[in-house]
Write a protein that holds these residues in place. Structure first.
Motif, mmCIF file in Angstrom:
data_model
loop_
_atom_site.group_PDB
_atom_site.id
_atom_site.type_symbol
_atom_site.label_atom_id
_atom_site.label_comp_id
_atom_site.label_asym_id
_atom_site.label_seq_id
_atom_site.Cartn_x
_atom_site.Cartn_y
_atom_site.Cartn_z
ATOM 1 N N GLY A 150 -16.465 20.771 11.893
ATOM 2 C CA GLY A 150 -17.874 20.471 11.362
ATOM 3 C C GLY A 150 -18.367 18.988 11.977
ATOM 4 N N GLU A 151 -17.185 18.178 12.481
ATOM 5 C CA GLU A 151 -17.773 16.750 12.778
ATOM 6 C C GLU A 151 -17.872 16.460 14.287
ATOM 7 O OE1 GLU A 151 -15.476 15.136 8.682
ATOM 8 O OE2 GLU A 151 -14.276 15.375 10.644
ATOM 9 N N THR A 152 -16.899 16.997 14.932
ATOM 10 C CA THR A 152 -16.754 16.956 16.405
ATOM 11 C C THR A 152 -16.529 18.230 17.283
ATOM 12 O OG1 THR A 152 -14.340 16.587 16.411
ATOM 13 C CG2 THR A 152 -15.661 14.848 15.947
ATOM 14 N N ASP A 153 -16.781 18.044 18.554
ATOM 15 C CA ASP A 153 -16.529 19.105 19.441
ATOM 16 C C ASP A 153 -16.100 18.367 20.682
ATOM 17 O OD1 ASP A 153 -16.658 20.926 21.710
ATOM 18 O OD2 ASP A 153 -18.742 21.731 20.936
ATOM 19 N N VAL A 154 -14.643 18.734 20.735
ATOM 20 C CA VAL A 154 -13.838 18.036 21.877
ATOM 21 C C VAL A 154 -13.194 18.746 22.907
ATOM 22 C CG1 VAL A 154 -11.723 16.338 22.322
ATOM 23 C CG2 VAL A 154 -12.944 15.924 20.219
ATOM 24 N N GLN A 155 -13.310 18.597 24.312
ATOM 25 C CA GLN A 155 -12.628 19.463 25.275
ATOM 26 C C GLN A 155 -11.946 18.619 26.180
ATOM 27 O OE1 GLN A 155 -13.202 23.066 26.310
ATOM 28 N NE2 GLN A 155 -11.461 22.275 27.750
ATOM 29 N N VAL A 156 -10.475 18.726 26.071
ATOM 30 C CA VAL A 156 -9.549 17.950 27.152
ATOM 31 C C VAL A 156 -8.854 18.776 28.095
ATOM 32 C CG1 VAL A 156 -7.540 16.561 27.111
ATOM 33 C CG2 VAL A 156 -9.229 16.201 25.190
ATOM 34 N N THR A 157 -8.789 18.453 29.390
ATOM 35 C CA THR A 157 -8.059 19.126 30.380
ATOM 36 C C THR A 157 -7.029 18.145 30.997
ATOM 37 O OG1 THR A 157 -9.872 20.535 30.918
ATOM 38 C CG2 THR A 157 -8.120 20.314 32.586
ATOM 39 N N ILE A 158 -5.933 18.210 30.960
ATOM 40 C CA ILE A 158 -4.989 17.340 31.872
ATOM 41 C C ILE A 158 -3.957 17.868 32.740
ATOM 42 C CG2 ILE A 158 -3.220 17.838 29.882
ATOM 43 C CD1 ILE A 158 -2.429 15.021 29.544
ATOM 44 N N ASN A 159 -3.850 17.129 33.793
ATOM 45 C CA ASN A 159 -2.913 17.651 34.779
ATOM 46 C C ASN A 159 -1.831 16.415 34.773
ATOM 47 O OD1 ASN A 159 -1.481 18.225 37.044
ATOM 48 N ND2 ASN A 159 -3.187 18.196 38.547
ATOM 49 N N LEU A 218 -6.090 15.306 22.770
ATOM 50 C CA LEU A 218 -5.359 14.862 23.909
ATOM 51 C C LEU A 218 -3.724 15.189 23.629
ATOM 52 C CD1 LEU A 218 -5.108 13.441 26.359
ATOM 53 C CD2 LEU A 218 -5.004 11.161 25.201
ATOM 54 N N GLY A 219 -3.483 15.016 22.251
ATOM 55 C CA GLY A 219 -1.865 15.192 22.112
ATOM 56 C C GLY A 219 -1.680 16.574 21.934
ATOM 57 N N GLN A 220 -2.568 17.667 21.652
ATOM 58 C CA GLN A 220 -2.182 19.117 21.820
ATOM 59 C C GLN A 220 -2.292 19.515 23.367
ATOM 60 O OE1 GLN A 220 -5.737 20.637 19.735
ATOM 61 N NE2 GLN A 220 -4.495 20.620 17.848
ATOM 62 N N ASP A 262 -14.368 -0.512 16.491
ATOM 63 C CA ASP A 262 -13.733 -0.913 15.361
ATOM 64 C C ASP A 262 -12.189 -1.000 15.801
ATOM 65 O OD1 ASP A 262 -12.213 -1.400 12.933
ATOM 66 O OD2 ASP A 262 -13.439 0.086 11.921
ATOM 67 N N THR A 263 -11.437 -2.012 15.588
ATOM 68 C CA THR A 263 -9.953 -2.206 16.201
ATOM 69 C C THR A 263 -8.993 -1.433 15.337
ATOM 70 O OG1 THR A 263 -9.856 -4.299 15.323
ATOM 71 C CG2 THR A 263 -10.475 -4.169 17.520
ATOM 72 N N GLN A 264 -9.310 -1.235 14.219
ATOM 73 C CA GLN A 264 -8.513 -0.347 13.371
ATOM 74 C C GLN A 264 -8.254 1.219 13.800
ATOM 75 O OE1 GLN A 264 -10.496 -0.503 9.336
ATOM 76 N NE2 GLN A 264 -9.148 -2.027 8.823
ATOM 77 N N LEU A 265 -9.257 1.479 14.884
ATOM 78 C CA LEU A 265 -9.109 2.711 15.356
ATOM 79 C C LEU A 265 -7.932 3.022 16.395
ATOM 80 C CD1 LEU A 265 -12.967 3.887 15.267
ATOM 81 C CD2 LEU A 265 -11.363 4.260 13.588
ATOM 82 N N VAL A 266 -7.621 2.020 16.712
ATOM 83 C CA VAL A 266 -6.486 1.905 17.726
ATOM 84 C C VAL A 266 -5.262 2.745 17.319
ATOM 85 C CG1 VAL A 266 -4.717 0.454 19.345
ATOM 86 C CG2 VAL A 266 -7.057 -0.180 18.936
ATOM 87 N N ARG A 267 -5.170 2.316 15.853
ATOM 88 C CA ARG A 267 -3.848 2.975 15.400
ATOM 89 C C ARG A 267 -4.106 4.301 15.074
ATOM 90 N NH1 ARG A 267 -1.772 4.218 10.585
ATOM 91 N NH2 ARG A 267 0.640 3.944 10.401
ATOM 92 N N GLU A 268 -5.517 4.624 14.500
ATOM 93 C CA GLU A 268 -5.701 5.822 14.235
ATOM 94 C C GLU A 268 -5.606 6.951 15.431
ATOM 95 O OE1 GLU A 268 -6.130 6.797 11.017
ATOM 96 O OE2 GLU A 268 -5.754 4.760 10.614
ATOM 97 N N PHE A 269 -6.010 6.422 16.651
ATOM 98 C CA PHE A 269 -5.793 7.118 17.859
ATOM 99 C C PHE A 269 -4.490 7.413 18.042
ATOM 100 C CE2 PHE A 269 -4.993 7.503 22.354
ATOM 101 C CZ PHE A 269 -5.793 8.339 22.881
ATOM 102 N N PHE A 270 -3.341 6.633 17.939
ATOM 103 C CA PHE A 270 -2.123 6.839 18.496
ATOM 104 C C PHE A 270 -1.351 7.988 17.080
ATOM 105 C CE2 PHE A 270 -2.608 3.172 21.470
ATOM 106 C CZ PHE A 270 -2.131 3.820 22.404
ATOM 107 N N VAL A 271 -1.639 7.386 16.023
ATOM 108 C CA VAL A 271 -1.374 8.530 14.808
ATOM 109 C C VAL A 271 -1.454 9.876 15.321
ATOM 110 C CG1 VAL A 271 -1.762 9.230 12.671
ATOM 111 C CG2 VAL A 271 -1.489 6.835 13.178
ATOM 112 N N ALA A 272 -2.963 10.105 15.710
ATOM 113 C CA ALA A 272 -3.295 11.535 15.971
ATOM 114 C C ALA A 272 -2.629 12.184 17.188
ATOM 115 C CB ALA A 272 -4.892 11.416 16.132
ATOM 116 N N LEU A 273 -2.523 11.387 18.201
ATOM 117 C CA LEU A 273 -1.940 11.673 19.512
ATOM 118 C C LEU A 273 -0.276 12.068 19.136
ATOM 119 C CD1 LEU A 273 -1.859 11.807 22.734
ATOM 120 C CD2 LEU A 273 -1.306 9.458 22.714
#
Length: 213
Positions: free
Chosen positions: A29-38, A92-94, A148-159
């Motif tokens: 309900g908050e985001t729509d994210v598409q990731v493709t990785i090789n 990205l983690g998925q 917001d530099t606090q989001l660096v940690r949040e990114f890596f927690v999620a990943l």
């Protein structure tokens, strides 16, 4: 048609018999994210998350990790960047986990020490199947640009949680927030590149004494 011994040997010696590619589309309900990785790419990156600094960091992951990465995101930016930043990390983690599959034959561990001017950051990681983050950054400012530099940690927690990755981040030096964060992403990219490479001595085996990750 006969295949020569030389062709057979070349095939067996190829470190990547087929590209390890994955796509993940995640909507809330908050985001729509598409990731493709090789994982066997050349460092091509297309990033449009609506968060310019995050896009810049995703380019570091692709370029220094030698992976091809396409990240497209829409989010509730009118509130703040938190949901989009976190959900990009989740997706990205998925995608990492999906591209790695059963993780047969990979080196598994990676370690890199990255300088960026006065900043020096070490990343050690293990595609262990056990999510864990030890986060040792001390970022002196609350923002870099609008990020917001606090989001660096949040990114890596999620990943970490969604790639089932053990990740240790240590800051050895640094006083400039941008330099500290960028050194972190570069160190992560190079450590990740080491870890996901195919070890020819593994011969397709799971890189664990337990036989499973």
């Amino acid at each position: 048609m006969q295949i020569s011994d030389r062709e057979i040997n070349l095939s067996l010696e190829s470190p990547h018999p087929s590209p390890r590619i994955a796509s993940v589309h995640r909507t809330t309900g908050e985001t729509d994210v598409q990731v493709t990785i090789n994982l066997d790419g050349t460092g091509i990156c297309k990033a449009a998350t609506g968060i310019p600094f995050l896009d810049h960091m995703l380019h570091q992951i692709a370029s220094h990790g030698l992976i091809d990465l396409d990240v497209q995101a829409k989010g509730d930016w009118e509130i703040d960047d938190h949901h989009t930043n976190e959900d990009v990390g989740i997706t990205l983690g998925q995608a990492f986990s999906k591209a790695l599959g059963d993780r047969k034959g990979i080196v598994r561990f990676g370690n890199f020490l990255a300088p960026l001017d006065e900043a020096l950051v070490q990343v050690a990681l293990d595609f262990s199947g056990r999510p864990h983050l030890s986060y040792g950054l001390e970022i002196p400012t609350q923002r870099v640009g609008t990020y917001d530099t606090q989001l660096v940690r949040e990114f890596f927690v999620a990943l970490v949680n969604h790639s089932q990755l053990t990740l240790h981040i240590r800051q050895l030096d640094g006083i400039n927030s941008h330099h500290i964060i960028e050194a972190t992403f570069k160190a992560f990219a190079r450590a990740m590149r080491i870890a996901v490479e195919i070890d020819p001595r593994r011969a397709g085996m799971i890189p664990s004494s337990k036989g499973v990750l």
